[in-house]
Design a protein around this motif. Structure first.
Motif, PDB file in Angstrom:
ATOM      1  N   GLY A  93      13.860 -40.127  13.378  1.00  8.95           N
ATOM      2  CA  GLY A  93      13.863 -40.446  12.116  1.00  8.95           C
ATOM      3  C   GLY A  93      12.513 -41.188  11.860  1.00  8.95           C
ATOM      4  O   GLY A  93      11.620 -41.359  12.783  1.00  8.95           O
ATOM      5  N   PRO A  94      12.465 -41.784  10.494  1.00  9.27           N
ATOM      6  CA  PRO A  94      13.196 -41.632   9.630  1.00  9.27           C
ATOM      7  C   PRO A  94      13.650 -40.554   8.636  1.00  9.27           C
ATOM      8  O   PRO A  94      14.206 -40.609   7.758  1.00  9.27           O
ATOM      9  CB  PRO A  94      13.146 -42.964   8.661  1.00  9.27           C
ATOM     10  N   THR A  95      12.524 -39.521   8.949  1.00  7.39           N
ATOM     11  CA  THR A  95      12.705 -38.355   7.857  1.00  7.39           C
ATOM     12  C   THR A  95      13.744 -37.573   8.286  1.00  7.39           C
ATOM     13  O   THR A  95      14.306 -37.357   9.155  1.00  7.39           O
ATOM     14  CB  THR A  95      11.525 -37.638   7.977  1.00  7.39           C
ATOM     15  N   GLY A  96      14.210 -36.796   6.981  1.00  7.35           N
ATOM     16  CA  GLY A  96      15.320 -36.125   7.335  1.00  7.35           C
ATOM     17  C   GLY A  96      15.164 -34.939   8.084  1.00  7.35           C
ATOM     18  O   GLY A  96      15.942 -34.491   8.778  1.00  7.35           O
ATOM     19  N   MET A  97      14.043 -34.252   8.246  1.00 11.86           N
ATOM     20  CA  MET A  97      13.873 -33.203   8.985  1.00 11.86           C
ATOM     21  C   MET A  97      13.622 -33.693  10.481  1.00 11.86           C
ATOM     22  O   MET A  97      13.682 -32.985  11.364  1.00 11.86           O
ATOM     23  CB  MET A  97      12.404 -32.445   8.672  1.00 11.86           C
ATOM     24  N   GLY A  98      13.185 -34.900  10.680  1.00 13.89           N
ATOM     25  CA  GLY A  98      13.069 -35.491  12.122  1.00 13.89           C
ATOM     26  C   GLY A  98      14.699 -35.491  12.558  1.00 13.89           C
ATOM     27  O   GLY A  98      14.734 -35.290  13.708  1.00 13.89           O
ATOM     28  N   LEU A  99      15.556 -36.007  11.621  1.00 17.25           N
ATOM     29  CA  LEU A  99      16.865 -36.141  12.089  1.00 17.25           C
ATOM     30  C   LEU A  99      17.446 -34.878  12.565  1.00 17.25           C
ATOM     31  O   LEU A  99      18.265 -34.828  13.604  1.00 17.25           O
ATOM     32  CB  LEU A  99      17.760 -37.062  11.067  1.00 17.25           C
ATOM     33  N   MET A 100      17.041 -33.833  11.639  1.00 15.43           N
ATOM     34  CA  MET A 100      17.576 -32.346  11.905  1.00 15.43           C
ATOM     35  C   MET A 100      17.215 -31.946  13.067  1.00 15.43           C
ATOM     36  O   MET A 100      17.866 -31.274  13.887  1.00 15.43           O
ATOM     37  CB  MET A 100      17.154 -31.411  10.678  1.00 15.43           C
ATOM     38  N   ALA A 101      15.709 -32.144  13.434  1.00 19.22           N
ATOM     39  CA  ALA A 101      15.466 -31.606  14.846  1.00 19.22           C
ATOM     40  C   ALA A 101      16.080 -32.349  15.834  1.00 19.22           C
ATOM     41  O   ALA A 101      16.332 -31.521  16.873  1.00 19.22           O
ATOM     42  CB  ALA A 101      13.909 -31.819  14.820  1.00 19.22           C
ATOM     43  N   GLU A 102      16.364 -33.639  15.912  1.00 18.49           N
ATOM     44  CA  GLU A 102      16.897 -34.305  16.756  1.00 18.49           C
ATOM     45  C   GLU A 102      18.284 -33.851  17.089  1.00 18.49           C
ATOM     46  O   GLU A 102      18.928 -33.546  18.406  1.00 18.49           O
ATOM     47  CB  GLU A 102      16.819 -35.663  16.476  1.00 18.49           C
ATOM     48  N   ARG A 103      18.974 -33.786  15.938  1.00 16.91           N
ATOM     49  CA  ARG A 103      20.560 -32.998  15.785  1.00 16.91           C
ATOM     50  C   ARG A 103      20.482 -31.541  16.727  1.00 16.91           C
ATOM     51  O   ARG A 103      21.136 -31.331  17.373  1.00 16.91           O
ATOM     52  CB  ARG A 103      21.098 -33.010  14.604  1.00 16.91           C
ATOM     53  N   LEU A 104      19.425 -30.699  16.391  1.00 21.32           N
ATOM     54  CA  LEU A 104      19.510 -29.435  17.170  1.00 21.32           C
ATOM     55  C   LEU A 104      19.149 -29.615  18.521  1.00 21.32           C
ATOM     56  O   LEU A 104      19.887 -28.922  19.520  1.00 21.32           O
ATOM     57  CB  LEU A 104      18.310 -28.800  16.402  1.00 21.32           C
ATOM     58  N   ALA A 105      18.461 -30.530  18.731  1.00 19.79           N
ATOM     59  CA  ALA A 105      18.281 -30.696  20.369  1.00 19.79           C
ATOM     60  C   ALA A 105      19.145 -31.231  21.007  1.00 19.79           C
ATOM     61  O   ALA A 105      19.835 -30.827  22.166  1.00 19.79           O
ATOM     62  CB  ALA A 105      17.048 -31.876  20.491  1.00 19.79           C
ATOM     63  N   ARG A 106      20.089 -32.193  20.415  1.00 18.33           N
ATOM     64  CA  ARG A 106      21.375 -32.584  20.965  1.00 18.33           C
ATOM     65  C   ARG A 106      22.421 -31.529  21.008  1.00 18.33           C
ATOM     66  O   ARG A 106      23.209 -31.526  21.993  1.00 18.33           O
ATOM     67  CB  ARG A 106      21.919 -33.723  20.137  1.00 18.33           C
ATOM     68  N   CYS A 107      22.476 -30.593  19.942  1.00 15.80           N
ATOM     69  CA  CYS A 107      23.211 -29.453  19.867  1.00 15.80           C
ATOM     70  C   CYS A 107      23.243 -28.462  21.284  1.00 15.80           C
ATOM     71  O   CYS A 107      23.948 -28.141  21.798  1.00 15.80           O
ATOM     72  CB  CYS A 107      23.336 -28.747  18.716  1.00 15.80           C
ATOM     73  N   VAL A 108      21.890 -28.240  21.525  1.00 17.83           N
ATOM     74  CA  VAL A 108      21.462 -27.384  22.630  1.00 17.83           C
ATOM     75  C   VAL A 108      21.739 -27.848  24.050  1.00 17.83           C
ATOM     76  O   VAL A 108      22.593 -27.126  24.743  1.00 17.83           O
ATOM     77  CB  VAL A 108      19.843 -27.187  22.594  1.00 17.83           C
ATOM     78  N   LEU A 109      21.623 -29.320  23.988  1.00 19.30           N
ATOM     79  CA  LEU A 109      22.013 -29.973  25.378  1.00 19.30           C
ATOM     80  C   LEU A 109      23.443 -30.183  25.647  1.00 19.30           C
ATOM     81  O   LEU A 109      23.964 -29.996  26.599  1.00 19.30           O
ATOM     82  CB  LEU A 109      21.214 -31.453  25.436  1.00 19.30           C
ATOM     83  N   ASP A 110      24.190 -30.438  24.524  1.00 18.04           N
ATOM     84  CA  ASP A 110      25.602 -30.386  24.603  1.00 18.04           C
ATOM     85  C   ASP A 110      26.207 -29.104  24.894  1.00 18.04           C
ATOM     86  O   ASP A 110      27.289 -29.023  25.462  1.00 18.04           O
ATOM     87  CB  ASP A 110      26.345 -31.052  23.225  1.00 18.04           C
ATOM     88  N   LEU A 111      25.662 -27.966  24.782  1.00 20.56           N
ATOM     89  CA  LEU A 111      26.077 -26.605  25.433  1.00 20.56           C
ATOM     90  C   LEU A 111      25.790 -26.434  26.539  1.00 20.56           C
ATOM     91  O   LEU A 111      26.080 -25.396  26.926  1.00 20.56           O
ATOM     92  CB  LEU A 111      25.390 -25.662  24.331  1.00 20.56           C
ATOM     93  N   ASP A 112      25.091 -27.403  27.239  1.00 19.33           N
ATOM     94  CA  ASP A 112      24.416 -27.252  28.694  1.00 19.33           C
ATOM     95  C   ASP A 112      23.257 -26.044  28.591  1.00 19.33           C
ATOM     96  O   ASP A 112      23.413 -25.313  29.596  1.00 19.33           O
ATOM     97  CB  ASP A 112      25.680 -27.019  29.758  1.00 19.33           C
ATOM     98  N   TRP A 113      22.692 -25.937  27.845  1.00 19.83           N
ATOM     99  CA  TRP A 113      21.628 -24.753  27.486  1.00 19.83           C
ATOM    100  C   TRP A 113      20.222 -25.597  28.181  1.00 19.83           C
ATOM    101  O   TRP A 113      19.952 -26.639  27.952  1.00 19.83           O
ATOM    102  CB  TRP A 113      21.307 -24.189  26.142  1.00 19.83           C
ATOM    103  N   GLU A 114      19.390 -24.967  28.402  1.00 18.70           N
ATOM    104  CA  GLU A 114      17.910 -25.435  28.966  1.00 18.70           C
ATOM    105  C   GLU A 114      17.186 -25.649  27.658  1.00 18.70           C
ATOM    106  O   GLU A 114      17.286 -24.742  26.663  1.00 18.70           O
ATOM    107  CB  GLU A 114      17.471 -24.418  29.773  1.00 18.70           C
ATOM    108  N   LEU A 115      16.580 -26.842  27.435  1.00 18.17           N
ATOM    109  CA  LEU A 115      15.919 -27.203  26.192  1.00 18.17           C
ATOM    110  C   LEU A 115      14.357 -27.508  26.656  1.00 18.17           C
ATOM    111  O   LEU A 115      14.188 -28.241  27.572  1.00 18.17           O
ATOM    112  CB  LEU A 115      16.514 -28.304  25.828  1.00 18.17           C
ATOM    113  N   THR A 116      13.424 -26.718  25.963  1.00 19.15           N
ATOM    114  CA  THR A 116      12.100 -27.429  25.915  1.00 19.15           C
ATOM    115  C   THR A 116      11.719 -27.717  24.636  1.00 19.15           C
ATOM    116  O   THR A 116      11.936 -27.064  23.555  1.00 19.15           O
ATOM    117  CB  THR A 116      11.297 -26.224  26.217  1.00 19.15           C
ATOM    118  N   VAL A 117      11.071 -28.867  24.427  1.00 13.70           N
ATOM    119  CA  VAL A 117      10.519 -29.562  23.249  1.00 13.70           C
ATOM    120  C   VAL A 117       8.994 -29.406  23.121  1.00 13.70           C
ATOM    121  O   VAL A 117       8.416 -29.734  23.829  1.00 13.70           O
ATOM    122  CB  VAL A 117      10.845 -30.876  23.015  1.00 13.70           C
ATOM    123  N   VAL A 118       8.608 -28.875  22.058  1.00 13.92           N
ATOM    124  CA  VAL A 118       7.199 -28.892  21.594  1.00 13.92           C
ATOM    125  C   VAL A 118       6.988 -29.619  20.282  1.00 13.92           C
ATOM    126  O   VAL A 118       7.434 -29.235  19.202  1.00 13.92           O
ATOM    127  CB  VAL A 118       6.826 -27.375  21.411  1.00 13.92           C
TER     128      VAL A 118
END
Length: 309
Positions: free
Chosen positions: A48-73
């Motif tokens: 945060g605090p931007t909406g898109m920053g929160l959205m990107a963070e939520r996507l990252a959490r979703c990927v990790l919650d699925l136990d998928w491998e995640l790379t962040v750029v």
């Protein structure tokens, strides 16, 4: 370690297989296979605090919650993501004007993507679409211009911004028109998807990936009083109208400006660039915590000419 970008065996990211995860994410599976998809998320901000920053963070959490491998750029990445994913940090030249800054950032992100081997590369700028499998569209400059979005400033600053806007429209429009046939596109609103269809044709995919909305949290009288005191409105008994769109011309600034001259309401303005407002003695607060801001408001307005959601 530099690695060559790869795709799941047997087809493209959106090939035959099991749909899973957020809209547009697919894991190709076959009987007996044990596939742990690898997703690369590409965005400048993952907090945060931007909406898109929160959205990107939520996507990252979703990927990790699925136990998928995640790379962040990205550039602004919270500590917890460093602990749970592979992070490629991209320099963000904040001293540059907006459009050159974004171009420089995309160039750095493109270099980082070349060193990533992922099943799904998810980008958020059309300038990176040819490096990705999935593009989430947040804004389209040419359709916005055709709907009347114009830079409102005069003088040298206005001239510079209009020049930047013209360059952005050209680059943005060209990138959308030259999307590769295999690139999937998702959108943050149905409105934006319809604008894409009108100007660029039917998207491949076309899912809606809506930004996170604030939780329903009614404000108590004590919270309202504390919030108004925080923003200097403790003795103001008029209706407080909140606007949090900053100085972005597509947010409907002319309509918001008129509220500053109304006698029966108090305008509380925030968002990037709003600290430069000077409307009948009404200034802006700049970047604020949205929850604390909303607590002070009786009404929140968003008279946008063109927006993503």
């Amino acid at each position: 370690e530099a690695r060559t970008a790869r795709r799941p065996a047997g087809g493209s990211v959106a090939g035959a297989g099991r749909r899973d995860g957020p809209a547009g994410y697919y894991a190709v599976t076959r009987p007996g296979d044990h596939v742990r998809p690898h997703v690369a998320l590409v965005h400048d901000n993952f907090t945060g605090p931007t909406g898109m920053g929160l959205m990107a963070e939520r996507l990252a959490r979703c990927v990790l919650d699925l136990d998928w491998e995640l790379t962040v750029v990205g550039s602004r990445v919270p500590d917890w993501l460093f602990e749970r994913s592979t992070v490629h940090t991209v320099a963000d030249p904040i001293w540059l004007p907006a459009v050159p800054r974004h171009l420089a950032w995309c160039a750095g992100a493109a270099r980082a993507i070349r060193a990533v081997s992922a099943d799904i590369v998810h980008v958020h700028s059309p300038l990176l679409a040819r490096r990705g499998d999935l593009l989430t569209s947040h804004f389209m400059a040419q359709p916005a211009f055709l709907r009347g979005v114009r830079e409102h400033r005069s003088g040298p600053q206005g001239l510079l911004r209009r020049g930047q806007d013209a360059l952005e429209r050209r680059l943005d429009d060209r990138a959308y028109r030259r999307l590769a046939a295999g690139t999937h596109v998702s959108f943050v609103s149905e409105f934006l998807r319809e604008e894409f269809r009108r100007h660029y044709g039917e998207p491949r995919g076309g899912w809606i990936m809506a930004p996170p909305a604030p939780a329903w949290r009614p404000v108590t009288a004590a919270q309202r009083e504390a919030a108004r005191t925080r923003w200097g409105l403790a003795d103001d008994d008029r209706v407080v109208v909140g606007y949090i769109g900053g100085d972005n011309p597509r947010k409907g600034l002319d309509a918001v400006r008129s509220l500053a001259f109304a006698l029966d309401v108090t305008l509380l303005a925030a968002g990037p660039g709003s600290e430069r407002f000077d409307w009948a003695g009404t200034g802006g607060l700049g970047f604020v915590d949205p929850d604390q801001f909303y607590e002070a408001c009786d009404v929140v307005v968003a008279p946008s000419l063109f927006d993503s959601a």
